[in-house]
Design an enzyme around this catalytic site. Structure first.
Site, PDB file in Angstrom:
ATOM      1  N   CYS A   2      -5.301   5.115  -9.582  1.00  0.00           N
ATOM      2  CA  CYS A   2      -6.461   5.887  -9.139  1.00  0.00           C
ATOM      3  C   CYS A   2      -6.632   5.757  -7.623  1.00  0.00           C
ATOM      4  O   CYS A   2      -6.121   4.828  -7.008  1.00  0.00           O
ATOM      5  CB  CYS A   2      -7.719   5.365  -9.794  1.00  0.00           C
ATOM      6  SG  CYS A   2      -7.590   5.231 -11.570  1.00  0.00           S
ATOM      7  N   ARG A  27      -1.448   9.184  -6.258  1.00  0.00           N
ATOM      8  CA  ARG A  27      -1.720   7.924  -6.961  1.00  0.00           C
ATOM      9  C   ARG A  27      -2.205   8.146  -8.388  1.00  0.00           C
ATOM     10  O   ARG A  27      -2.160   7.236  -9.217  1.00  0.00           O
ATOM     11  CB  ARG A  27      -2.790   7.129  -6.213  1.00  0.00           C
ATOM     12  CG  ARG A  27      -2.365   6.669  -4.844  1.00  0.00           C
ATOM     13  CD  ARG A  27      -3.534   6.067  -4.124  1.00  0.00           C
ATOM     14  NE  ARG A  27      -3.910   4.789  -4.694  1.00  0.00           N
ATOM     15  CZ  ARG A  27      -3.524   3.622  -4.214  1.00  0.00           C
ATOM     16  NH1 ARG A  27      -2.754   3.583  -3.161  1.00  0.00           N
ATOM     17  NH2 ARG A  27      -3.901   2.502  -4.772  1.00  0.00           N
ATOM     18  N   TRP A  74      -6.101   8.090 -12.812  1.00  0.00           N
ATOM     19  CA  TRP A  74      -4.936   7.976 -13.672  1.00  0.00           C
ATOM     20  C   TRP A  74      -5.412   7.146 -14.857  1.00  0.00           C
ATOM     21  O   TRP A  74      -5.750   5.972 -14.714  1.00  0.00           O
ATOM     22  CB  TRP A  74      -3.821   7.257 -12.916  1.00  0.00           C
ATOM     23  CG  TRP A  74      -2.533   7.160 -13.656  1.00  0.00           C
ATOM     24  CD1 TRP A  74      -1.576   8.123 -13.751  1.00  0.00           C
ATOM     25  CD2 TRP A  74      -2.038   6.029 -14.389  1.00  0.00           C
ATOM     26  NE1 TRP A  74      -0.519   7.662 -14.502  1.00  0.00           N
ATOM     27  CE2 TRP A  74      -0.772   6.390 -14.903  1.00  0.00           C
ATOM     28  CE3 TRP A  74      -2.530   4.755 -14.670  1.00  0.00           C
ATOM     29  CZ2 TRP A  74      -0.007   5.527 -15.673  1.00  0.00           C
ATOM     30  CZ3 TRP A  74      -1.763   3.894 -15.436  1.00  0.00           C
ATOM     31  CH2 TRP A  74      -0.514   4.279 -15.919  1.00  0.00           C
ATOM     32  N   ASN A  99     -11.348   1.498  -9.353  1.00  0.00           N
ATOM     33  CA  ASN A  99      -9.891   1.374  -9.577  1.00  0.00           C
ATOM     34  C   ASN A  99      -9.662   0.039 -10.229  1.00  0.00           C
ATOM     35  O   ASN A  99     -10.264  -0.951  -9.806  1.00  0.00           O
ATOM     36  CB  ASN A  99      -9.126   1.278  -8.252  1.00  0.00           C
ATOM     37  CG  ASN A  99      -8.864   2.610  -7.645  1.00  0.00           C
ATOM     38  OD1 ASN A  99      -9.253   3.629  -8.186  1.00  0.00           O
ATOM     39  ND2 ASN A  99      -8.218   2.582  -6.501  1.00  0.00           N
ATOM     40  N   GLY A 100      -8.745  -0.038 -11.165  1.00  0.00           N
ATOM     41  CA  GLY A 100      -8.402  -1.331 -11.745  1.00  0.00           C
ATOM     42  C   GLY A 100      -8.780  -1.395 -13.207  1.00  0.00           C
ATOM     43  O   GLY A 100      -9.000  -0.368 -13.853  1.00  0.00           O
ATOM     44  N   GLU A 482      19.184   4.304 -12.581  1.00  0.00           N
ATOM     45  CA  GLU A 482      18.283   4.994 -11.657  1.00  0.00           C
ATOM     46  C   GLU A 482      18.414   6.517 -11.841  1.00  0.00           C
ATOM     47  O   GLU A 482      17.418   7.241 -11.844  1.00  0.00           O
ATOM     48  CB  GLU A 482      18.595   4.559 -10.216  1.00  0.00           C
ATOM     49  CG  GLU A 482      17.837   5.261  -9.122  1.00  0.00           C
ATOM     50  CD  GLU A 482      16.314   5.132  -9.220  1.00  0.00           C
ATOM     51  OE1 GLU A 482      15.811   4.328 -10.017  1.00  0.00           O
ATOM     52  OE2 GLU A 482      15.632   5.888  -8.511  1.00  0.00           O
ATOM     53  N   LYS A 486      15.353   8.962 -12.955  1.00  0.00           N
ATOM     54  CA  LYS A 486      14.930  10.140 -12.178  1.00  0.00           C
ATOM     55  C   LYS A 486      14.838  11.364 -13.091  1.00  0.00           C
ATOM     56  O   LYS A 486      13.883  12.114 -13.050  1.00  0.00           O
ATOM     57  CB  LYS A 486      15.914  10.480 -11.045  1.00  0.00           C
ATOM     58  CG  LYS A 486      15.936   9.624  -9.806  1.00  0.00           C
ATOM     59  CD  LYS A 486      14.711   9.678  -8.960  1.00  0.00           C
ATOM     60  CE  LYS A 486      13.674   8.747  -9.477  1.00  0.00           C
ATOM     61  NZ  LYS A 486      13.553   7.443  -8.957  1.00  0.00           N
ATOM     62  N   GLU A 489      11.870  11.104 -15.571  1.00  0.00           N
ATOM     63  CA  GLU A 489      10.573  11.158 -14.898  1.00  0.00           C
ATOM     64  C   GLU A 489      10.154  12.589 -14.582  1.00  0.00           C
ATOM     65  O   GLU A 489       9.008  12.965 -14.798  1.00  0.00           O
ATOM     66  CB  GLU A 489      10.632  10.404 -13.555  1.00  0.00           C
ATOM     67  CG  GLU A 489      10.450   8.922 -13.626  1.00  0.00           C
ATOM     68  CD  GLU A 489      10.545   8.273 -12.246  1.00  0.00           C
ATOM     69  OE1 GLU A 489       9.667   7.476 -11.926  1.00  0.00           O
ATOM     70  OE2 GLU A 489      11.494   8.566 -11.484  1.00  0.00           O
ATOM     71  N   HIS A 505      30.167   0.736 -28.628  1.00  0.00           N
ATOM     72  CA  HIS A 505      29.369  -0.164 -29.462  1.00  0.00           C
ATOM     73  C   HIS A 505      28.089   0.510 -29.946  1.00  0.00           C
ATOM     74  O   HIS A 505      27.111  -0.170 -30.241  1.00  0.00           O
ATOM     75  CB  HIS A 505      29.058  -1.452 -28.697  1.00  0.00           C
ATOM     76  CG  HIS A 505      30.284  -2.200 -28.299  1.00  0.00           C
ATOM     77  ND1 HIS A 505      31.153  -2.729 -29.232  1.00  0.00           N
ATOM     78  CD2 HIS A 505      30.827  -2.460 -27.085  1.00  0.00           C
ATOM     79  CE1 HIS A 505      32.161  -3.306 -28.600  1.00  0.00           C
ATOM     80  NE2 HIS A 505      31.996  -3.153 -27.293  1.00  0.00           N
ATOM     81  N   LYS A 603       2.066   7.065  -8.770  1.00  0.00           N
ATOM     82  CA  LYS A 603       2.943   6.518  -7.731  1.00  0.00           C
ATOM     83  C   LYS A 603       2.819   5.008  -7.613  1.00  0.00           C
ATOM     84  O   LYS A 603       3.794   4.301  -7.471  1.00  0.00           O
ATOM     85  CB  LYS A 603       2.581   7.183  -6.399  1.00  0.00           C
ATOM     86  CG  LYS A 603       3.449   6.767  -5.249  1.00  0.00           C
ATOM     87  CD  LYS A 603       4.791   7.419  -5.338  1.00  0.00           C
ATOM     88  CE  LYS A 603       5.766   6.903  -4.316  1.00  0.00           C
ATOM     89  NZ  LYS A 603       7.145   7.152  -4.754  1.00  0.00           N
TER      90      LYS A 603
HETATM   91  C1  G6P Z   1       5.689   3.456 -10.469  1.00  0.00           C
HETATM   92  C2  G6P Z   1       6.377   4.578  -9.707  1.00  0.00           C
HETATM   93  C3  G6P Z   1       7.876   4.278  -9.591  1.00  0.00           C
HETATM   94  C4  G6P Z   1       8.093   2.920  -8.947  1.00  0.00           C
HETATM   95  C5  G6P Z   1       7.335   1.809  -9.709  1.00  0.00           C
HETATM   96  C6  G6P Z   1       7.323   0.516  -8.919  1.00  0.00           C
HETATM   97  O1  G6P Z   1       6.087   3.473 -11.801  1.00  0.00           O
HETATM   98  O2  G6P Z   1       6.181   5.813 -10.354  1.00  0.00           O
HETATM   99  O3  G6P Z   1       8.483   5.270  -8.788  1.00  0.00           O
HETATM  100  O4  G6P Z   1       9.448   2.619  -8.921  1.00  0.00           O
HETATM  101  O5  G6P Z   1       5.964   2.184  -9.886  1.00  0.00           O
HETATM  102  O6  G6P Z   1       6.597   0.725  -7.743  1.00  0.00           O
HETATM  103  P1  G6P Z   1       6.734  -0.101  -6.420  1.00  0.00           P
HETATM  104  O7  G6P Z   1       5.730   0.522  -5.492  1.00  0.00           O
HETATM  105  O8  G6P Z   1       6.393  -1.522  -6.759  1.00  0.00           O
HETATM  106  O9  G6P Z   1       8.122   0.046  -5.944  1.00  0.00           O
END
Ligand code: G6P
Length: 608
Positions: A2, A27, A74, A99-100, A482, A486, A489, A505, A603
């Site tokens: 948030c 965020r 969020w 937030n939190g 990774e 991507k 996501e 396996h 984010k």
């Molecule tokens: C969230 C973001 C990811 C990121 C992860 C860790 O899930 O959507 O893109 O890799 O947090 O975030 P950080 O800021 O600790 O790299």
């Protein structure tokens, strides 16, 4: 996660609050709201969906007020809906944004229900408004009420509040969730992210855990965790809103993919010289610490964890150091064994990921040699609380799917590997070779960006599928992970990654003409074995796409092959990431998803 913003000025603050919400929308973006003090009443507007919807509501209703608070959400407790959107209100008097997570909310809510308070949302946040209202009715002033509230709450919170009976102040409180004040001649502001206050001020005051504050347009007063008046240092941060524009790109993610050559140059700037890495690039005294390291514990989440997995290979191969790597969300709960002279290494783009930060705070109580973070945000909690820091200097990353943050983290982690090797007097020639290769890397990335037309053709095939499998071996397995992260996501295609040798396996059972397999095949000592694994896929009718130069003899159609520029083998994981980023972006574009703000994600995840 948030985003919170609050403002007190001599003019109406509605517009600037909404502008701030836009800057923090990355965020969290499932609902948004604002409360503006209009002296006789408080205008309270909320909407489900993005900030744009709230803005349309405000354009229609034209609320005015010189004091206000706003929030972009969020969802954690309670689904995204207008009732669950912040600000929450009690008795039409106290309005709050939070937030939190309030961990003891069930018990506190029960007490308030017994006192006759009615709850209109499923959130853990609403009780904050009711509890403040309760203290105010008992005769407290707002600053006292918020201090009393602090004693009751357990968990992580950044809160901003306003009171109908007080038209000149807003109030703040913080514990384990970022919150800062911004001061200027035209007013006082607060936000959970300095970016939200870009163009309003460059003078910031970071609140600390346990702080509460009373803020008017002209001044502020902070009380620390012991209720003592606190004077906190003013930090100058230049946040320009230009860095936050799309600069002609369709999405922030696209812009951030193309910024990678410059971002990597910035990561390297001032850190390498001649044929080696420079001394103390992690801060004064860091070289002394590095020379004592005998083991590394990495803690990170998401994309940052993948960077850590690549680095663990480098630490072992170049600096002869063993590494333990854990998900930040798991680390604290496994009662980790701390070996002698172990360095705690956290990796995070935002520096605010609650699990990673929690891990650092936990580790500080344990017998670690010291803590070091690789982070992109200089003002973040992780950067401020770690013993040593290497900033990736990638510039703000706004797209939720991390791109330039990842490749700059890898670059920074290679700098760490070289520094460890240097401190241990190992591999001087190899260090020189890698430093040369690092200098050439931005150019190689630029060349790989030119592969886009070819990648678009592959994207057209993958966009029609529901699943995808990514394969890599050795140091390329985390890159395959990774790539698959991507894709899922931003395109919502189910994707998984496997070390190619594991295929037989289990996952081989999934292979048929509907399963695209994206394999990373660099020329290396594992190439032959990998090709055998890929032949297994081909023999079962799987649709194979190969990134890398080792698949020359496989008789694959040229359109299914992406050859990359030659590059020092140790840096190939960084280079091979780029086509995978472009592939996900182009697939998502074809599927019409919300690329910068994919559903359900945020984010910066500031809750555990
Ligand atoms: C969230 C973001 C990811 C990121 C992860 C860790 O899930 O959507 O893109 O890799 O947090 O975030 P950080 O800021 O600790 O790299």
């Amino acid at each position: 996660m948030c985003g919170i913003i609050a403002a007190a000025t001599e003019k109406s603050v509605g517009k600037l609050l909404v502008q701030g919400l836009y800057k923090m929308e990355y965020r969290g973006y499932d609902s948004a709201g604002v409360a503006l003090h209009q002296i006789d009443d408080i205008a309270h507007l909320r909407s489900l969906g993005k900030v744009k919807k709230l803005e349309s509501k405000m354009v229609k209703e034209k609320p005015k007020g010189k004091i206000g608070i706003a929030h972009t959400r969020w969802a954690t407790h309670g689904k995204p809906s207008e009732e669950n959107a912040h600000p929450h209100v009690s008795n039409n008097r106290v309005f709050i944004v939070h937030n939190g997570i309030i961990e003891n909310y069930v018990a506190l809510k029960e007490q308030l229900l017994k006192k006759g308070y009615k709850f209109n949302s499923q959130t853990d946040s609403e009780l904050i408004a009711h509890q403040l209202d309760f203290f105010l009715n008992q005769g407290s002033e707002m600053l006292e009420a918020i201090s009393l509230l602090k004693e009751k709450l357990e968990g992580a919170y950044a809160v901003a509040a306003i009171d109908l009976k007080n038209e000149s102040h807003f109030y703040l409180m913080r514990n384990k969730s970022p919150l800062l004040l911004g001061q200027s001649d035209s007013g006082m502001f607060a936000a959970s992210d300095p970016l939200a206050l870009a163009d309003l001020t460059n003078e910031f005051v970071f609140l600390e855990d346990g702080d509460v504050a009373e803020v008017s347009a002209k001044e502020y007063k902070i009380l620390d965790k012991n209720q003592k008046r606190a004077i906190r240092k003013i930090t100058t941060i230049d946040v320009s809103s230009e860095a936050m524009g799309k600069n002609g790109y369709r999405h922030f993610m696209e812009k951030e993919i193309y910024e990678q050559p410059t971002a990597i140059l910035n990561t390297l700037d001032g850190r390498i010289g001649g044929e080696d890495v420079l001394e103390n690039i992690f801060g004064e005294g860091s070289n002394k610490l590095l020379s004592k390291v005998e083991r590394i514990q990495i803690v990170a989440a998401g994309t940052s964890l993948h960077a850590g997995r690549v680095a663990a290979n480098w630490f072992s191969a170049i600096a002869n150091l063993p590494t333990q790597i854990d998900y930040a969300s798991e680390y604290r709960y496994k009662n980790p064994y701390v070996d002698k002279n172990t360095l705690l290494l956290t990796i995070s783009q935002s520096g605010e990921t609650a699990d990673t930060l929690g891990a650092l705070r936990y580790a500080k109580e344990r017998d670690y040699l010291g803590s070091l973070t690789i982070c992109n945000v200089p003002t973040s909690s992780l950067a401020r609380e770690s013993d040593f820091v290497l900033l990736t200097n990638a510039g703000p990353e706004i797209g939720v799917a991390s791109t330039k943050a990842f490749t700059t983290q890898l670059t920074a982690l290679m700098l760490l590997t070289l520094s460890l090797a240097k401190a241990r007097k190992l591999n001087p020639r190899l260090r020189g070779r890698v430093v040369g290769a690092l200098r050439a890397l931005p150019e190689k990335i630029t060349e790989s960006l030119e592969l886009k037309p070819k990648i678009i053709k592959i994207a057209k095939e993958i966009a029609k599928k529901d699943n995808a499998l990514f394969l890599g071996r050795g140091i390329f397995y985390p890159i395959a992970q990774e790539g698959s992260l991507k894709l899922k996501e931003i395109s919502y295609i189910h994707a998984e990654a496997y070390p190619a040798g594991e295929l037989k396996h289990g996952p081989l059972a999934l292979i048929d003409k509907n399963m695209p397999v994206i394999a990373l095949a660099p020329e290396n000592e594992l190439a032959e074995k990998l090709i055998s694994n890929l032949e297994e896929v081909k023999a079962r009718g799987g649709k194979l796409f190969v990134v890398g130069n080792a698949a020359g003899n496989m008789k694959l159609k040229a359109k299914n092959l992406i050859n990359l520029p030659e590059c020092d083998f140790l840096l190939t994981p960084i280079l091979y990431t780029v086509p995978l980023q472009i592939l996900s972006y182009e697939v998502a574009l074809l599927r019409g998803t919300d690329i910068d703000q994919p559903r359900n994600l945020a984010k910066s995840v500031t809750v555990e």
